[in-house]
Design a protein around this motif. Structure first.
Motif, PDB file in Angstrom:
ATOM      1  N   GLY A 146      -4.331  -4.523   2.403  1.00 37.53           N
ATOM      2  CA  GLY A 146      -3.950  -2.566   3.001  1.00 37.53           C
ATOM      3  C   GLY A 146      -3.699  -1.752   1.864  1.00 37.53           C
ATOM      4  N   ASP A 147      -3.118  -2.828   0.672  1.00 38.08           N
ATOM      5  CA  ASP A 147      -2.992  -2.274  -0.387  1.00 38.08           C
ATOM      6  C   ASP A 147      -3.598  -1.187  -1.379  1.00 38.08           C
ATOM      7  OD1 ASP A 147      -0.326  -2.982  -0.350  1.00 38.08           O
ATOM      8  OD2 ASP A 147      -0.149  -4.240  -1.645  1.00 38.08           O
ATOM      9  N   THR A 148      -3.896  -0.501  -1.839  1.00 41.10           N
ATOM     10  CA  THR A 148      -5.035   1.126  -2.377  1.00 41.10           C
ATOM     11  C   THR A 148      -4.659   0.124  -4.506  1.00 41.10           C
ATOM     12  OG1 THR A 148      -4.157   2.176  -0.844  1.00 41.10           O
ATOM     13  CG2 THR A 148      -5.953   3.110  -3.026  1.00 41.10           C
ATOM     14  N   ILE A 149      -6.295   0.153  -4.479  1.00 42.09           N
ATOM     15  CA  ILE A 149      -6.497   0.087  -5.483  1.00 42.09           C
ATOM     16  C   ILE A 149      -7.933   1.036  -6.173  1.00 42.09           C
ATOM     17  CG2 ILE A 149      -5.993  -2.768  -5.640  1.00 42.09           C
ATOM     18  CD1 ILE A 149      -8.943  -3.289  -6.160  1.00 42.09           C
ATOM     19  N   ALA A 150      -7.261   0.935  -7.839  1.00 42.04           N
ATOM     20  CA  ALA A 150      -8.603   2.060  -8.207  1.00 42.04           C
ATOM     21  C   ALA A 150      -9.914   1.466  -9.438  1.00 42.04           C
ATOM     22  CB  ALA A 150      -7.748   2.545  -8.469  1.00 42.04           C
ATOM     23  N   ILE A 151     -10.969   1.083  -8.962  1.00 45.65           N
ATOM     24  CA  ILE A 151     -11.543   0.398  -9.904  1.00 45.65           C
ATOM     25  C   ILE A 151     -12.320   1.988 -10.541  1.00 45.65           C
ATOM     26  CG2 ILE A 151     -13.850  -0.881 -10.415  1.00 45.65           C
ATOM     27  CD1 ILE A 151     -12.565  -2.757  -7.937  1.00 45.65           C
ATOM     28  N   GLY A 152     -12.237   1.511 -12.129  1.00 45.87           N
ATOM     29  CA  GLY A 152     -13.380   2.520 -13.073  1.00 45.87           C
ATOM     30  C   GLY A 152     -14.216   1.520 -13.647  1.00 45.87           C
TER      31      GLY A 152
ATOM     32  N   LEU B  30     -10.330  -9.813   0.858  1.00 46.46           N
ATOM     33  CA  LEU B  30      -8.156  -9.140   0.548  1.00 46.46           C
ATOM     34  C   LEU B  30      -8.108  -7.697   2.092  1.00 46.46           C
ATOM     35  CD1 LEU B  30      -6.788  -9.878  -2.785  1.00 46.46           C
ATOM     36  CD2 LEU B  30      -7.476 -12.125  -0.970  1.00 46.46           C
ATOM     37  N   ASP B  31      -8.994  -7.281   2.051  1.00 45.26           N
ATOM     38  CA  ASP B  31      -8.839  -6.185   3.048  1.00 45.26           C
ATOM     39  C   ASP B  31      -8.874  -5.586   2.033  1.00 45.26           C
ATOM     40  OD1 ASP B  31     -10.474  -6.900   4.849  1.00 45.26           O
ATOM     41  OD2 ASP B  31      -8.544  -8.333   5.745  1.00 45.26           O
ATOM     42  N   LEU B  32      -8.726  -4.743   0.701  1.00 45.33           N
ATOM     43  CA  LEU B  32      -7.972  -4.135   0.133  1.00 45.33           C
ATOM     44  C   LEU B  32      -8.414  -2.705   0.306  1.00 45.33           C
ATOM     45  CD1 LEU B  32      -6.804  -5.755  -3.851  1.00 45.33           C
ATOM     46  CD2 LEU B  32      -5.546  -6.190  -0.978  1.00 45.33           C
ATOM     47  N   LYS B  33      -7.626  -1.575  -0.046  1.00 42.39           N
ATOM     48  CA  LYS B  33      -8.862  -0.437  -0.439  1.00 42.39           C
ATOM     49  C   LYS B  33      -8.927   0.110  -1.874  1.00 42.39           C
ATOM     50  CE  LYS B  33      -6.034   1.525   4.158  1.00 42.39           C
ATOM     51  NZ  LYS B  33      -5.091   2.924   4.191  1.00 42.39           N
ATOM     52  N   VAL B  34     -10.514   0.491  -1.553  1.00 44.18           N
ATOM     53  CA  VAL B  34     -10.557   0.571  -3.114  1.00 44.18           C
ATOM     54  C   VAL B  34     -11.414   1.587  -3.446  1.00 44.18           C
ATOM     55  CG1 VAL B  34     -12.378  -0.251  -5.010  1.00 44.18           C
ATOM     56  CG2 VAL B  34     -11.715  -2.299  -3.486  1.00 44.18           C
TER      57      VAL B  34
ATOM     58  N   ARG C  72      -6.166  11.533 -11.751  1.00 48.96           N
ATOM     59  CA  ARG C  72      -5.602  12.787 -10.424  1.00 48.96           C
ATOM     60  C   ARG C  72      -7.094  12.151  -8.596  1.00 48.96           C
ATOM     61  NH1 ARG C  72      -8.492  16.587  -7.730  1.00 48.96           N
ATOM     62  NH2 ARG C  72      -9.996  16.741  -8.985  1.00 48.96           N
ATOM     63  N   LEU C  73      -8.184  12.129  -9.364  1.00 46.54           N
ATOM     64  CA  LEU C  73      -8.776  11.720  -8.135  1.00 46.54           C
ATOM     65  C   LEU C  73      -8.151  10.251  -7.495  1.00 46.54           C
ATOM     66  CD1 LEU C  73     -12.896  11.632  -9.599  1.00 46.54           C
ATOM     67  CD2 LEU C  73     -11.063  13.617  -7.547  1.00 46.54           C
ATOM     68  N   PHE C  74      -8.205   9.003  -8.118  1.00 43.28           N
ATOM     69  CA  PHE C  74      -7.221   7.778  -7.779  1.00 43.28           C
ATOM     70  C   PHE C  74      -6.030   8.214  -7.298  1.00 43.28           C
ATOM     71  CE2 PHE C  74      -9.843   6.228 -11.445  1.00 43.28           C
ATOM     72  CZ  PHE C  74     -10.549   5.410 -10.765  1.00 43.28           C
ATOM     73  N   GLY C  75      -5.229   9.009  -7.448  1.00 48.83           N
ATOM     74  CA  GLY C  75      -3.472   9.289  -6.917  1.00 48.83           C
ATOM     75  C   GLY C  75      -3.012   8.158  -7.069  1.00 48.83           C
ATOM     76  N   GLU C  76      -2.044   7.376  -6.375  1.00 44.98           N
ATOM     77  CA  GLU C  76      -1.392   6.175  -5.586  1.00 44.98           C
ATOM     78  C   GLU C  76      -1.960   4.652  -5.343  1.00 44.98           C
ATOM     79  OE1 GLU C  76       2.096   6.779  -6.652  1.00 44.98           O
ATOM     80  OE2 GLU C  76       1.839   8.238  -7.224  1.00 44.98           O
ATOM     81  N   VAL C  77      -2.103   4.247  -6.536  1.00 45.02           N
ATOM     82  CA  VAL C  77      -2.579   3.093  -6.538  1.00 45.02           C
ATOM     83  C   VAL C  77      -1.577   1.902  -6.996  1.00 45.02           C
ATOM     84  CG1 VAL C  77      -4.760   3.713  -7.050  1.00 45.02           C
ATOM     85  CG2 VAL C  77      -3.620   2.844  -8.573  1.00 45.02           C
ATOM     86  N   LYS C  78      -1.775   0.838  -6.592  1.00 42.22           N
ATOM     87  CA  LYS C  78      -1.681  -0.096  -6.390  1.00 42.22           C
ATOM     88  C   LYS C  78      -1.294  -1.217  -8.227  1.00 42.22           C
ATOM     89  CE  LYS C  78       1.745  -0.851  -2.968  1.00 42.22           C
ATOM     90  NZ  LYS C  78       3.133  -1.068  -3.154  1.00 42.22           N
ATOM     91  N   LEU C  79      -2.853  -0.776  -8.379  1.00 41.78           N
ATOM     92  CA  LEU C  79      -3.483  -2.128  -9.365  1.00 41.78           C
ATOM     93  C   LEU C  79      -4.522  -1.394 -10.135  1.00 41.78           C
ATOM     94  CD1 LEU C  79      -4.200  -5.768  -9.505  1.00 41.78           C
ATOM     95  CD2 LEU C  79      -5.622  -4.613  -9.790  1.00 41.78           C
TER      96      LEU C  79
END
Length: 361
Positions: free
Chosen positions: A116-122, A141-145, A240-247
């Motif tokens: 359920g944690d949110t991560i960003a990928i560039g 791992l069922d993470l939000k990408v 700005r688009l990513f917002g709050e992420v864990k990693l």
């Protein structure tokens, strides 16, 4: 009489201690099995995604390049209108090893990510293998990408006009094996303006061509077309688009993500929980922006360093068969032995106690 009673109490105490030990060992085994299973399943997932993409490429009538010795269809030509920088075909092939997904899964777990944690990928188009590894690991791992893609690619990456990184990402999601939210697309390369390293030599108008491809993808996907006038504004738009992420996971060497010039080589391969001496000033890249905020990153750029650090074979053909990590006799076997001993001691002690009582009568 008293001595026998003491011995009996000691045996019962020992059996109870062994019982608790067996429970403890079973818990360790379960955790280890869970960790190993996630890593194994991520590698299997990446392998299955690659098979799906290969089938799609064959359907499209695409031809293999000589450098694609594993016949993945994900190693592209050296120079096209999308080729932004030099590249090594061995590094591109290596990242397509499904064990790359296992390594990225291990990093995400080590970073403390949970369901359920949110991560960003560039990601740029330079390393389709690393890109699929990151998506496979996150999905397992069922993470939000949250994903932002840049079109440019170094040699032997997603350099095909007819099958660029946007197409790879779309088909990967259509496989039903991975999931992500595409937030935006950009041209990549210098100042995030796109174009080919051979502009004016072999090709002309490649910046405009890159913009047209990005505009078409933004319209198709309903995501944002990132096309600001400066590199720093492009970095700020991503944050700005990513917002709050864990990693944050960086894939490839897009200056907007990893910085330009010498700073792009300062981040080690793999998981970076924190970093001293983060570069200051504008244009340092999304990676450094997150590290400066104390947010961990995974840097997937140095394929050779990645292979050495995470024990993934470099430029191997064919790719190794994926095997479950052997759990051996360790926790499981010791737990079973402890449990059997505990039951045996309790049983024998009970028989002894009953017989003594009967003899006394």
């Amino acid at each position: 009489m008293k001595k026998r009673k003491v011995i009996y109490v000691m045996l019962i105490t020992l059996s109870i201690a062994l019982l608790f030990l067996s429970l403890f060992l079973f818990c360790l085994y379960k955790n280890k099995k869970s960790y190993a299973s996630l890593i194994y399943e991520a590698a299997i997932k990446m392998e299955r995604v690659e098979v799906y993409l290969k089938e799609r490429c064959i359907e499209k009538g695409m031809e293999l390049v000589d450098e694609d010795i594993n016949s993945t269809y994900l190693v592209g030509p050296d120079f096209t209108e999308l080729t932004s920088t030099p590249g090594d075909e061995r590094e591109k092939r290596s990242t397509l090893n499904p064990y790359s997904a296992a390594a990225v899964t291990s990093m995400l777990l080590d970073a403390g990510l949970k369901k359920g944690d949110t991560i960003a990928i560039g990601a740029s188009g330079s390393y389709p293998g690393f890109f699929l590894a990151a998506l496979s690991a996150a999905s397992e791992l069922d993470l939000k990408v949250k994903l932002i893609l840049s079109l440019g690619s170094s040699m032997y990456g997603a350099t095909r006009l007819q099958y660029n990184i946007f197409d790879i990402a779309r088909d990967a999601r259509e496989s039903g094996l991975i999931e992500y939210e595409l937030l935006g697309v950009s041209r990549g390369y210098k100042d995030d303006k796109g174009g080919s390293v051979l502009e004016g030599i072999l090709y002309n108008g490649t910046e405009e061509l890159s913009l047209d491809i990005c505009r078409e993808e933004a319209e198709r996907s309903g995501c944002v077309l990132i096309n600001p006038p400066t590199l720093q504004e492009s970095i700020e738009e991503r944050l700005r688009l990513f917002g709050e992420v864990k990693l944050f996971i960086n894939v490839g060497g897009a200056p907007v993500n990893i910085g330009d010039g010498t700073v792009s080589f300062s981040v080690p391969a793999g998981l970076v929980m924190e970093m001293d001496d983060v570069p200051k000033g504008e244009g340092k890249g999304v990676v450094y922006e997150y590290l400066d905020k104390g947010i961990p990153v995974i840097n997937l750029l140095d394929s050779k360093g990645f292979s050495e650090k995470y024990n993934v074979e470099f430029d191997v053909s064919p790719f190794p068969e994926i095997e479950k990590e052997p759990l051996g006799i360790s926790y499981l076997t010791m737990g079973i032995i402890s449990l059997v001993l505990s039951i045996t001691i309790i049983t024998l002690s009970s028989i002894y106690y009953v017989r003594r009582k009967r003899d006394e009568v």
